[in-house]
Design a protein around this motif. Structure first.
Motif, PDB file in Angstrom:
ATOM      1  N   MET A   1       5.779   5.292  -5.113  1.00  0.00           N
ATOM      2  CA  MET A   1       4.693   4.742  -4.303  1.00  0.00           C
ATOM      3  C   MET A   1       3.946   3.673  -5.091  1.00  0.00           C
ATOM      4  SD  MET A   1       3.196   8.130  -2.399  1.00  0.00           S
ATOM      5  CE  MET A   1       3.176   9.132  -3.875  1.00  0.00           C
ATOM      6  N   THR A   2       3.316   2.781  -4.379  1.00  0.00           N
ATOM      7  CA  THR A   2       2.579   1.705  -5.027  1.00  0.00           C
ATOM      8  C   THR A   2       1.512   1.189  -4.075  1.00  0.00           C
ATOM      9  OG1 THR A   2       2.807  -0.414  -6.182  1.00  0.00           O
ATOM     10  CG2 THR A   2       4.126  -0.104  -4.180  1.00  0.00           C
ATOM     11  N   ILE A   3       0.635   0.336  -4.602  1.00  0.00           N
ATOM     12  CA  ILE A   3      -0.389  -0.266  -3.754  1.00  0.00           C
ATOM     13  C   ILE A   3       0.168  -1.505  -3.062  1.00  0.00           C
ATOM     14  CG2 ILE A   3      -2.271   0.573  -5.183  1.00  0.00           C
ATOM     15  CD1 ILE A   3      -2.465  -2.322  -6.308  1.00  0.00           C
ATOM     16  N   VAL A   4      -0.543  -1.948  -2.029  1.00  0.00           N
ATOM     17  CA  VAL A   4      -0.250  -3.214  -1.361  1.00  0.00           C
ATOM     18  C   VAL A   4      -1.491  -4.077  -1.480  1.00  0.00           C
ATOM     19  CG1 VAL A   4       0.326  -4.337   0.816  1.00  0.00           C
ATOM     20  CG2 VAL A   4       1.358  -2.127   0.245  1.00  0.00           C
ATOM     21  N   ARG A   5      -1.349  -5.243  -2.072  1.00  0.00           N
ATOM     22  CA  ARG A   5      -2.475  -6.168  -2.221  1.00  0.00           C
ATOM     23  C   ARG A   5      -2.518  -7.068  -0.995  1.00  0.00           C
ATOM     24  NH1 ARG A   5      -0.954  -8.009  -8.424  1.00  0.00           N
ATOM     25  NH2 ARG A   5      -1.091  -5.907  -9.347  1.00  0.00           N
ATOM     26  N   LEU A   6      -3.596  -7.026  -0.266  1.00  0.00           N
ATOM     27  CA  LEU A   6      -3.661  -7.764   0.998  1.00  0.00           C
ATOM     28  C   LEU A   6      -3.670  -9.262   0.754  1.00  0.00           C
ATOM     29  CD1 LEU A   6      -6.127  -5.625   3.138  1.00  0.00           C
ATOM     30  CD2 LEU A   6      -3.650  -5.432   2.864  1.00  0.00           C
ATOM     31  N   GLY A   7      -2.877  -9.969   1.571  1.00  0.00           N
ATOM     32  CA  GLY A   7      -2.818 -11.421   1.503  1.00  0.00           C
ATOM     33  C   GLY A   7      -2.022 -11.971   0.348  1.00  0.00           C
ATOM     34  N   GLN A   8      -1.263 -11.131  -0.357  1.00  0.00           N
ATOM     35  CA  GLN A   8      -0.605 -11.587  -1.580  1.00  0.00           C
ATOM     36  C   GLN A   8       0.900 -11.766  -1.461  1.00  0.00           C
ATOM     37  OE1 GLN A   8      -2.580 -12.367  -4.481  1.00  0.00           O
ATOM     38  NE2 GLN A   8      -3.949 -12.249  -2.718  1.00  0.00           N
ATOM     39  N   GLY A   9       1.527 -11.210  -0.455  1.00  0.00           N
ATOM     40  CA  GLY A   9       2.981 -11.297  -0.348  1.00  0.00           C
ATOM     41  C   GLY A   9       3.414 -12.115   0.853  1.00  0.00           C
ATOM     42  N   ASP A  10       4.731 -12.226   1.017  1.00  0.00           N
ATOM     43  CA  ASP A  10       5.294 -12.980   2.131  1.00  0.00           C
ATOM     44  C   ASP A  10       5.708 -12.079   3.291  1.00  0.00           C
ATOM     45  OD1 ASP A  10       5.037 -15.351   0.698  1.00  0.00           O
ATOM     46  OD2 ASP A  10       6.992 -15.083  -0.262  1.00  0.00           O
ATOM     47  N   THR A  11       5.658 -10.763   3.083  1.00  0.00           N
ATOM     48  CA  THR A  11       6.119  -9.814   4.095  1.00  0.00           C
ATOM     49  C   THR A  11       5.000  -9.477   5.079  1.00  0.00           C
ATOM     50  OG1 THR A  11       7.607  -8.840   2.463  1.00  0.00           O
ATOM     51  CG2 THR A  11       7.178  -7.552   4.447  1.00  0.00           C
ATOM     52  N   VAL A  12       5.336  -9.467   6.350  1.00  0.00           N
ATOM     53  CA  VAL A  12       4.385  -9.026   7.366  1.00  0.00           C
ATOM     54  C   VAL A  12       4.224  -7.519   7.250  1.00  0.00           C
ATOM     55  CG1 VAL A  12       3.921  -8.839   9.834  1.00  0.00           C
ATOM     56  CG2 VAL A  12       4.961 -10.923   8.909  1.00  0.00           C
ATOM     57  N   LEU A  13       2.997  -7.052   7.124  1.00  0.00           N
ATOM     58  CA  LEU A  13       2.745  -5.630   6.923  1.00  0.00           C
ATOM     59  C   LEU A  13       2.823  -4.867   8.237  1.00  0.00           C
ATOM     60  CD1 LEU A  13      -0.212  -5.744   4.358  1.00  0.00           C
ATOM     61  CD2 LEU A  13       2.260  -5.643   3.919  1.00  0.00           C
ATOM     62  N   ALA A  14       3.473  -3.710   8.196  1.00  0.00           N
ATOM     63  CA  ALA A  14       3.627  -2.886   9.387  1.00  0.00           C
ATOM     64  C   ALA A  14       2.501  -1.868   9.458  1.00  0.00           C
ATOM     65  CB  ALA A  14       4.973  -2.158   9.350  1.00  0.00           C
ATOM     66  N   PRO A  15       1.838  -1.736  10.592  1.00  0.00           N
ATOM     67  CA  PRO A  15       0.775  -0.735  10.732  1.00  0.00           C
ATOM     68  C   PRO A  15       1.260   0.681  10.428  1.00  0.00           C
ATOM     69  CG  PRO A  15       0.769  -2.234  12.599  1.00  0.00           C
ATOM     70  CD  PRO A  15       2.000  -2.547  11.819  1.00  0.00           C
ATOM     71  N   GLU A  16       2.517   0.973  10.737  1.00  0.00           N
ATOM     72  CA  GLU A  16       3.053   2.305  10.490  1.00  0.00           C
ATOM     73  C   GLU A  16       3.128   2.620   9.002  1.00  0.00           C
ATOM     74  OE1 GLU A  16       3.777   1.074  14.443  1.00  0.00           O
ATOM     75  OE2 GLU A  16       4.316   0.070  12.563  1.00  0.00           O
ATOM     76  N   ALA A  17       3.090   1.577   8.151  1.00  0.00           N
ATOM     77  CA  ALA A  17       3.151   1.784   6.702  1.00  0.00           C
ATOM     78  C   ALA A  17       1.777   1.733   6.055  1.00  0.00           C
ATOM     79  CB  ALA A  17       4.068   0.739   6.062  1.00  0.00           C
TER      80      ALA A  17
END
Length: 536
Positions: A1-17
């Protein structure tokens, strides 16, 4: 598991995740909307922690430490620092919106050292100690389970001693003494708020995860058909402070009226306040005109953003915002909860404006019972016993109940019930479900009571100052009249009025239903426009 930094990647974030809140914030950041830096513990963390997976809590703490290090770099502040302290909010976010049902802890990191650091950094002791007392109250209630009452009692005691009507009127010295009083509450309960910011953060995150299995959250998911959801994400966000100055504030805004469906924004906010002051319903907020008068630049910027976000997300938006020293920050956007009537008008208006197509408009209305769209109104309303703020439309006639348990019991007899409360909290959800209508003495159209009432299609009046409920006594007063449990009254959620007795009602059919019928028959080809991506 890891954190997700908002606005930092190219992947569209899924609400289910990562939860709908974080997914939408990530999208806002990419649009250039001002959003405080934030990271997310994904829903997988919650699943592992609640299942008792080996090492799950240790992994969560490691990820929180990594996320805080990134926030420190992004903000130039340090967690718990004695000169430039970083404070964070710890917010819940399920894959589908559950307003007010899950926990939030604000001002995390306001240790004794960091509080002194806020004094040094801002030169404003009242602000610094206000942040500290908010942490103690929020942490004590949410993490330690002490409830609101012991803190409210000490606050009210100090206000009486100071001769003021609200904590807003306490100066810096009095606010410091309120902090000491709250610390005494904790000491008497033999609990403490740790003076280690990392320990505060971990405990707050665990409290958010565990709120997923709270009775009110379980009941809400059952009522709304959300039992398939797996858990909740935790969004950790750098605090921006609506309580910092008289050029600061916090509020909630809708791009259109979620009660009536009118194509006009609804904005409620409080000056020198944090967001919980508005959504809790414990205070009656100011409207759009007061916001524009006090903070005109921020109000104008918000008005522009409301239209932009409605078009971008293809639906009416519910936005939480903070203004810090004149600067506007957006903390959340989501599709607005709405009454059936508002849903009908939104669908028709957005289709006619080309924001969505007619197929999408029909899809949004597919689960709405058309019987719920038949408007009930009072035939001869006359002068009401009391007035408040119209928060959710329609008319309900029923018998008075003054708490959730009484509402459930009275409804079981077969009679409709009107739930009357001084204010409401998410723990009242069973009473909401049992009631035909809701009235509160304080709060605005953006309070939890109003949001849930709209979603459940219950007529609701809030901010009814003439209502005084005496908890546990089985009685209340309404505009000078004495009400006892079981007395009949009527709630007019369109007019913001409460009437005694059982006035006669009539029903009307909204003209928008004819438009929907024409679309279903294959007409409406004149409505053009490209369907836009939908909000999660």
């Amino acid at each position: 598991m890891t954190i997700v930094r908002l606005g930092q990647g190219d992947t569209v974030l899924a609400p289910e995740a990562v939860g709908a809140k974080a997914a939408n914030l990530d999208r806002l950041i990419r649009m250039g909307v001002p959003v405080p830096p934030a990271f997310v513990l994904p829903i997988a963390h919650c699943v592992a922690v609640l299942a008792g997976a080996p090492g799950a809590e240790a992994a969560m703490r490691d990820d929180l430490a990594a996320g805080i290090a990134w926030l420190e770099e992004a903000t130039g502040r340090r967690f718990g620092d004695r000169r430039r302290p970083l404070l964070v909010s710890v917010r819940s976010g399920a894959a589908r919106s559950m307003p007010g049902m899950l926990e939030t802890v604000l001002d995390v990191g306001a240790t004794t050292t960091a509080t002194r650091g806020l004094v040094r950094a801002t030169g404003n002791p009242r602000f610094a100690f206000d942040c500290r007392r908010r942490l103690l109250e929020s942490y004590g209630e949410t993490v330690l389970g002490l409830g609101r009452a012991p803190f409210a009692a000490r606050r009210d005691e100090l206000m009486r001693a100071e001769g003021v009507a609200s904590e807003r009127d306490l100066d810096g010295d009095a606010m410091e003494r309120l902090v000491r009083a709250y610390e005494d509450v904790l000491g008497r309960a033999d609990v403490t708020v740790p003076d280690d910011p990392a320990a505060q953060l971990a405990a707050a995150a665990l409290a958010v995860f565990r709120s997923w299995t709270s009775p009110r959250a379980v009941a809400y998911r059952g009522l709304e058909g959300l039992d398939a959801l797996r858990g909740v994400a935790v969004t950790v966000q750098a605090m921006v402070f609506g309580n910092r100055s008289l050029r600061s504030g916090a509020g909630v805004a809708f791009s259109r009226d979620p009660s009536t469906g009118a194509a006009a924004p609804v904005i409620e906010m409080l000056i020198a306040a944090q967001g919980e002051d508005v959504v809790s319903g414990r205070r009656t907020p100011h409207g759009e005109a007061a916001f524009a008068a006090a903070l005109p630049e921020a109000a104008a910027r918000l008005g522009t953003l409301l239209g932009q976000l409605e078009r971008a997300f293809g639906d009416v938006q519910d936005i939480e915002f903070t203004v810090e020293d004149g600067a506007l920050w957006i903390l959340q956007t989501r599709a607005a909860k709405r009454t059936p009537m508002a849903a009908l008008r939104f669908a028709v208006d957005l289709a006619e404006a080309g924001v969505i197509d007619t197929a999408e408009a029909l899809r949004r209305l597919a689960d709405i019972d058309e019987a719920a769209l038949i408007r009930t109104r009072l035939a001869e309303p006359g002068e009401p016993a009391a007035r408040g703020i119209a928060a959710a439309g329609g008319v309900a006639v029923g018998r008075a109940a003054f708490d959730a348990d009484s509402a459930v019991a009275l409804a079981a007899t077969g009679d409709p019930v009107i739930l009357l409360r001084p204010d409401t909290s998410p723990s009242d959800v069973a009473g909401f479900a049992a009631a035909a209508g809701i009235v509160t003495a304080v709060g605005g159209r953006t309070a939890h009571a109003a949001l849930v009432a709209r979603q459940m299609a219950k007529p609701c009046v809030v901010g009814c100052a003439a209502l005084v409920v005496s908890p546990g006594s089985g009685r209340a007063t309404l505009g000078g009249a004495v009400l006892r449990e079981g007395d009949w009254l009527a709630v007019d959620g369109d007019e913001g009025a409460v009437h005694l007795g059982t006035p006669r009602t009539v029903v009307e059919r909204p003209p928008e239903l004819d438009r929907i019928a024409a679309w279903r028959a294959g007409a409406g080809s004149e409505i053009r426009g490209q369907r836009l991506p939908m909000a999660p």
